[in-house]
Design a protein around this motif. Structure first.
Motif, PDB file in Angstrom:
ATOM      1  N   LYS A 172       7.983  -0.646 -25.734  1.00  0.00           N
ATOM      2  CA  LYS A 172       7.657   0.741 -26.084  1.00  0.00           C
ATOM      3  C   LYS A 172       6.944   0.819 -27.427  1.00  0.00           C
ATOM      4  O   LYS A 172       6.231   1.787 -27.699  1.00  0.00           O
ATOM      5  N   ASP A 173       7.143  -0.178 -28.255  1.00  0.00           N
ATOM      6  CA  ASP A 173       6.647  -0.111 -29.638  1.00  0.00           C
ATOM      7  C   ASP A 173       5.988  -1.427 -30.033  1.00  0.00           C
ATOM      8  O   ASP A 173       6.226  -2.471 -29.424  1.00  0.00           O
ATOM      9  N   ARG A 174       5.174  -1.366 -31.080  1.00  0.00           N
ATOM     10  CA  ARG A 174       4.466  -2.561 -31.546  1.00  0.00           C
ATOM     11  C   ARG A 174       5.410  -3.566 -32.215  1.00  0.00           C
ATOM     12  O   ARG A 174       5.086  -4.737 -32.357  1.00  0.00           O
ATOM     13  N   GLN A 175       6.565  -3.095 -32.655  1.00  0.00           N
ATOM     14  CA  GLN A 175       7.538  -3.979 -33.309  1.00  0.00           C
ATOM     15  C   GLN A 175       8.390  -4.745 -32.293  1.00  0.00           C
ATOM     16  O   GLN A 175       9.208  -5.573 -32.675  1.00  0.00           O
TER      17      GLN A 175
ATOM     18  N   VAL B 282      10.891  -3.708 -30.241  1.00  0.00           N
ATOM     19  CA  VAL B 282      12.314  -3.400 -30.378  1.00  0.00           C
ATOM     20  C   VAL B 282      12.889  -2.901 -29.062  1.00  0.00           C
ATOM     21  O   VAL B 282      13.930  -3.371 -28.606  1.00  0.00           O
ATOM     22  N   ASP B 283      12.205  -1.941 -28.431  1.00  0.00           N
ATOM     23  CA  ASP B 283      12.704  -1.325 -27.200  1.00  0.00           C
ATOM     24  C   ASP B 283      11.799  -1.670 -26.024  1.00  0.00           C
ATOM     25  O   ASP B 283      10.573  -1.584 -26.112  1.00  0.00           O
ATOM     26  N   LEU B 284      12.433  -2.022 -24.908  1.00  0.00           N
ATOM     27  CA  LEU B 284      11.692  -2.356 -23.695  1.00  0.00           C
ATOM     28  C   LEU B 284      11.370  -1.106 -22.891  1.00  0.00           C
ATOM     29  O   LEU B 284      12.222  -0.233 -22.705  1.00  0.00           O
ATOM     30  N   ASN B 285      10.129  -1.047 -22.402  1.00  0.00           N
ATOM     31  CA  ASN B 285       9.736   0.016 -21.478  1.00  0.00           C
ATOM     32  C   ASN B 285       9.953  -0.438 -20.037  1.00  0.00           C
ATOM     33  O   ASN B 285      10.480   0.292 -19.209  1.00  0.00           O
ATOM     34  N   SER B 286       9.538  -1.673 -19.754  1.00  0.00           N
ATOM     35  CA  SER B 286       9.736  -2.281 -18.442  1.00  0.00           C
ATOM     36  C   SER B 286       9.607  -3.786 -18.595  1.00  0.00           C
ATOM     37  O   SER B 286       9.222  -4.282 -19.660  1.00  0.00           O
ATOM     38  N   LEU B 287       9.944  -4.499 -17.521  1.00  0.00           N
ATOM     39  CA  LEU B 287       9.912  -5.964 -17.592  1.00  0.00           C
ATOM     40  C   LEU B 287       9.799  -6.522 -16.180  1.00  0.00           C
ATOM     41  O   LEU B 287      10.381  -5.974 -15.237  1.00  0.00           O
ATOM     42  N   VAL B 288       9.034  -7.601 -16.054  1.00  0.00           N
ATOM     43  CA  VAL B 288       8.906  -8.290 -14.767  1.00  0.00           C
ATOM     44  C   VAL B 288       9.373  -9.730 -14.929  1.00  0.00           C
ATOM     45  O   VAL B 288       8.984 -10.421 -15.884  1.00  0.00           O
ATOM     46  N   TYR B 289      10.213 -10.161 -14.009  1.00  0.00           N
ATOM     47  CA  TYR B 289      10.606 -11.565 -13.911  1.00  0.00           C
ATOM     48  C   TYR B 289       9.916 -12.139 -12.683  1.00  0.00           C
ATOM     49  O   TYR B 289      10.185 -11.739 -11.555  1.00  0.00           O
ATOM     50  N   ASN B 290       8.966 -13.063 -12.918  1.00  0.00           N
ATOM     51  CA  ASN B 290       8.090 -13.603 -11.875  1.00  0.00           C
ATOM     52  C   ASN B 290       8.470 -15.062 -11.601  1.00  0.00           C
ATOM     53  O   ASN B 290       8.376 -15.903 -12.493  1.00  0.00           O
ATOM     54  N   TYR B 291       8.883 -15.366 -10.372  1.00  0.00           N
ATOM     55  CA  TYR B 291       9.408 -16.704 -10.081  1.00  0.00           C
ATOM     56  C   TYR B 291       9.118 -17.096  -8.632  1.00  0.00           C
ATOM     57  O   TYR B 291       8.708 -16.281  -7.811  1.00  0.00           O
ATOM     58  N   PHE B 292       9.334 -18.386  -8.345  1.00  0.00           N
ATOM     59  CA  PHE B 292       9.160 -18.932  -6.996  1.00  0.00           C
ATOM     60  C   PHE B 292      10.522 -19.302  -6.422  1.00  0.00           C
ATOM     61  O   PHE B 292      11.451 -19.649  -7.154  1.00  0.00           O
ATOM     62  N   GLN B 293      10.601 -19.249  -5.101  1.00  0.00           N
ATOM     63  CA  GLN B 293      11.834 -19.624  -4.415  1.00  0.00           C
ATOM     64  C   GLN B 293      11.486 -20.504  -3.222  1.00  0.00           C
ATOM     65  O   GLN B 293      10.580 -20.189  -2.445  1.00  0.00           O
ATOM     66  N   LEU B 294      12.196 -21.625  -3.093  1.00  0.00           N
ATOM     67  CA  LEU B 294      12.004 -22.529  -1.957  1.00  0.00           C
ATOM     68  C   LEU B 294      13.022 -22.201  -0.877  1.00  0.00           C
ATOM     69  O   LEU B 294      14.219 -22.058  -1.156  1.00  0.00           O
ATOM     70  N   GLU B 295      12.569 -22.078   0.349  1.00  0.00           N
ATOM     71  CA  GLU B 295      13.457 -21.808   1.469  1.00  0.00           C
ATOM     72  C   GLU B 295      13.236 -22.877   2.537  1.00  0.00           C
ATOM     73  O   GLU B 295      12.105 -23.107   2.981  1.00  0.00           O
ATOM     74  N   TYR B 296      14.315 -23.529   2.942  1.00  0.00           N
ATOM     75  CA  TYR B 296      14.235 -24.583   3.948  1.00  0.00           C
ATOM     76  C   TYR B 296      14.647 -24.037   5.314  1.00  0.00           C
ATOM     77  O   TYR B 296      15.798 -23.671   5.524  1.00  0.00           O
ATOM     78  N   LYS B 297      13.674 -23.976   6.206  1.00  0.00           N
ATOM     79  CA  LYS B 297      13.964 -23.678   7.612  1.00  0.00           C
ATOM     80  C   LYS B 297      13.698 -24.908   8.474  1.00  0.00           C
ATOM     81  O   LYS B 297      13.972 -24.912   9.665  1.00  0.00           O
ATOM     82  N   SER B 298      13.107 -25.917   7.862  1.00  0.00           N
ATOM     83  CA  SER B 298      12.834 -27.206   8.509  1.00  0.00           C
ATOM     84  C   SER B 298      12.803 -28.237   7.394  1.00  0.00           C
ATOM     85  O   SER B 298      13.250 -27.969   6.277  1.00  0.00           O
ATOM     86  N   LEU B 299      12.251 -29.420   7.681  1.00  0.00           N
ATOM     87  CA  LEU B 299      12.163 -30.443   6.640  1.00  0.00           C
ATOM     88  C   LEU B 299      11.209 -30.052   5.532  1.00  0.00           C
ATOM     89  O   LEU B 299      11.353 -30.488   4.393  1.00  0.00           O
ATOM     90  N   GLU B 300      10.214 -29.239   5.867  1.00  0.00           N
ATOM     91  CA  GLU B 300       9.242 -28.785   4.878  1.00  0.00           C
ATOM     92  C   GLU B 300       9.630 -27.391   4.393  1.00  0.00           C
ATOM     93  O   GLU B 300       9.779 -26.467   5.193  1.00  0.00           O
ATOM     94  N   PRO B 301       9.794 -27.203   3.061  1.00  0.00           N
ATOM     95  CA  PRO B 301      10.222 -25.892   2.565  1.00  0.00           C
ATOM     96  C   PRO B 301       9.071 -24.883   2.533  1.00  0.00           C
ATOM     97  O   PRO B 301       7.897 -25.254   2.482  1.00  0.00           O
ATOM     98  N   THR B 302       9.433 -23.626   2.570  1.00  0.00           N
ATOM     99  CA  THR B 302       8.485 -22.528   2.373  1.00  0.00           C
ATOM    100  C   THR B 302       8.626 -22.028   0.941  1.00  0.00           C
ATOM    101  O   THR B 302       9.735 -21.722   0.493  1.00  0.00           O
ATOM    102  N   LYS B 303       7.521 -21.964   0.228  1.00  0.00           N
ATOM    103  CA  LYS B 303       7.534 -21.535  -1.167  1.00  0.00           C
ATOM    104  C   LYS B 303       7.046 -20.090  -1.259  1.00  0.00           C
ATOM    105  O   LYS B 303       5.927 -19.783  -0.871  1.00  0.00           O
TER     106      LYS B 303
END
Length: 486
Positions: free
Chosen positions: A169-172, A174-195
């Motif tokens: 919210k400010d140049r210092q 101090v206060d957050l207006n919003s935030l994004v957490y950007n990440y990858f997730q591996l899911e195994y439905k077979s021997l090869e994972p889906t990212k």
């Protein structure tokens, strides 16, 4: 972190669009790249890994020389300096004090609210703070997610710094207006994972999850609500707290990277020179400068130990001399500068030898102490923000009211791991006796005492035992008819 100016999102934009804007800007941010550089050097993947040995041909083209020695010596200097600061300020359990307007100091074990804090400290906060402190020093800022588990317990989780994109919210910052957490997730439905790539958007009242790989498609939570909590209760603040190491959130590596690179390059080139110079150079006179002819003549000389030349030819060896002393001196200078500019302590300083008094030791720790003063101030801010969520949890779980909990104030003090001259400090403690200083302060000052509260209890127990012994040891005194002792 990545923003240079204040940012405002139009109310017409969907949450998915807001998340995409933040992710697109965050991924290319120089700040995030600096954090990744810090991680790379912390894991000792320095730039020296790309070092090659080459020469230029007659056309000026660089040609790799596989025959030349190519040492790539990587220093772990950044890791050492980060861990030195982490251990100095947070290896020991920090001190936490509670107070209200009515009570200046509250014993945690004797207060219902304080007891909840004590349990939280012992189970979660001490360990998590140590992890966060290391990340804060390395990245310039660390991120802690606050949540309530299925058993109703307050929990903390550290987030990977280069995947967090805050909008302030400010140049210092101090206060957050919003935030994004950007990440990858591996899911195994077979021997090869889906990212799959995800982006979680947090605002003060809402929490969204989007599948970036599927065009920012909304991913529902267990309920249809986008509240911070599945039971519909909102924290009313983004439950992600920053712990900064410096005001400008700069990774430590930025201050010393050039020195680390120069150190790695100098020591690697020195080793190349030493190995190259083990074999003297063979100089021919009166032979074709053709490379093939030179190689053939050299190999023949190695095998037969003889050289055949024309009448006006000659051959001799030249032994190169690498100035090892000069290189060592320059390496020591670079190392000293790295310690200085990273606010560190050189544990090999000659003044640590012998029996230095506490004043000398404090002077050696001066730069590290100054740095730790700053992170201690930011840690107090971190605890103040954490207290808001702690007080909300205190109310949500039926332990007490939020308003009641907010009346408490928390003060934290880091227990720094400075080397000490115990005999000197004990002498100072003795000198303070009888000067009006309280017994508790004397115990806190005494380096032998590890737990002040426990030591106070031991003193009280000893006093009680001595009083009983004194009463038991007094002789029975007889009195006359007038009540006088005889």
């Amino acid at each position: 972190m990545w923003q240079a100016e204040n940012i405002k999102f139009s109310s017409d934009l969907s949450p998915a669009t807001v998340a995409q804007i933040i992710v697109d800007n965050g991924k290319t941010s120089p700040v995030i790249q600096d954090i990744r550089t810090a991680d790379r050097y912390f894991d000792i993947h320095n730039d020296i890994e790309r070092k090659t040995r080459s020469y230029f041909d007659k056309d000026g083209k660089s040609i790799a020389n596989p025959a030349a020695n190519n040492a790539r010596i990587k220093s772990n200097f950044l890791r050492m300096q980060v861990q030195q600061k982490q251990d100095y300020g947070f290896a020991k359990s920090f001190v936490i004090k509670l107070s209200t307007e009515k009570q200046s100091e509250i014993d945690l074990a004797e207060d219902a609210y304080g007891l909840e804090w004590k349990n939280f400290l012992d189970k979660i906060l001490y360990k998590m703070t140590y992890r966060l402190a290391g990340q804060a020093v390395n990245h310039g800022i660390a991120w802690c997610y606050v949540w309530i588990n299925g058993n109703g317990e307050l929990n903390l989780e550290d987030l990977k710094g280069d995947l967090v994109y805050p909008v302030w919210k400010d140049r210092q910052h101090v206060d957050l207006n919003s935030l994004v957490y950007n990440y990858f997730q591996l899911e195994y439905k077979s021997l090869e994972p889906t990212k799959t790539e995800f982006a979680e958007l947090w605002t003060e009242t809402e929490h969204f999850k989007f599948d970036v790989s599927d065009g920012y498609k909304d991913v529902p939570f267990f309920t249809d609500s986008h509240s911070h909590m599945t039971n519909g209760v909102s924290w009313e603040k983004i439950p992600i707290i920053p712990l900064k190491s410096t005001d400008d959130e700069k990774p430590l590596v930025l201050f010393i990277k050039d020195y680390i690179d120069s150190y790695d390059k100098l020591i690697s080139r020195s080793i190349d020179g030493l190995i190259d110079d083990l074999d003297p150079m063979l100089v021919f006179k009166g032979i074709s400068p053709n490379v093939g002819d030179l190689i053939e003549a050299r190999e023949l000389a190695k095998m037969t130990r003889t050289i055949s030349l024309d009448s006006d030819g000659d051959a001799s060896y030249i032994q190169a001399q690498t100035s090892v002393d000069a290189h060592l001196k320059e390496l020591e200078t670079l190392k000293s500068d790295m310690i200085k500019f990273s606010y560190g302590v050189d544990m090999n300083d000659a003044r640590f030898g012998g029996n230095p008094n506490q004043l000398v030791i404090k002077s050696l720790y001066q730069d590290l102490d100054t740095y730790t003063d700053g992170i201690e101030r930011h840690f107090q801010s971190f605890i103040d923000q954490l207290k808001y969520f702690f007080d909300k949890w205190y109310e949500i779980t039926g332990r007490g009211s939020f308003a009641e909990a907010q009346e408490y104030k928390i003060l934290v003090k880091l227990d720094r791991s400075m080397l000490i001259n115990q005999s000197s400090l004990i002498d100072d403690t003795v000198k303070l006796q009888g000067t009006g200083v309280s017994q508790k302060t004397l115990l806190e000052f005494n380096p032998v005492v590890q737990d002040v509260e426990l030591e106070q209890k031991r003193l009280e127990d000893e006093k009680a035992e001595n009083d009983i012994f004194r009463l038991d040891s007094e002789p029975n005194k007889k009195q006359d008819s007038d009540g006088k002792e005889v």
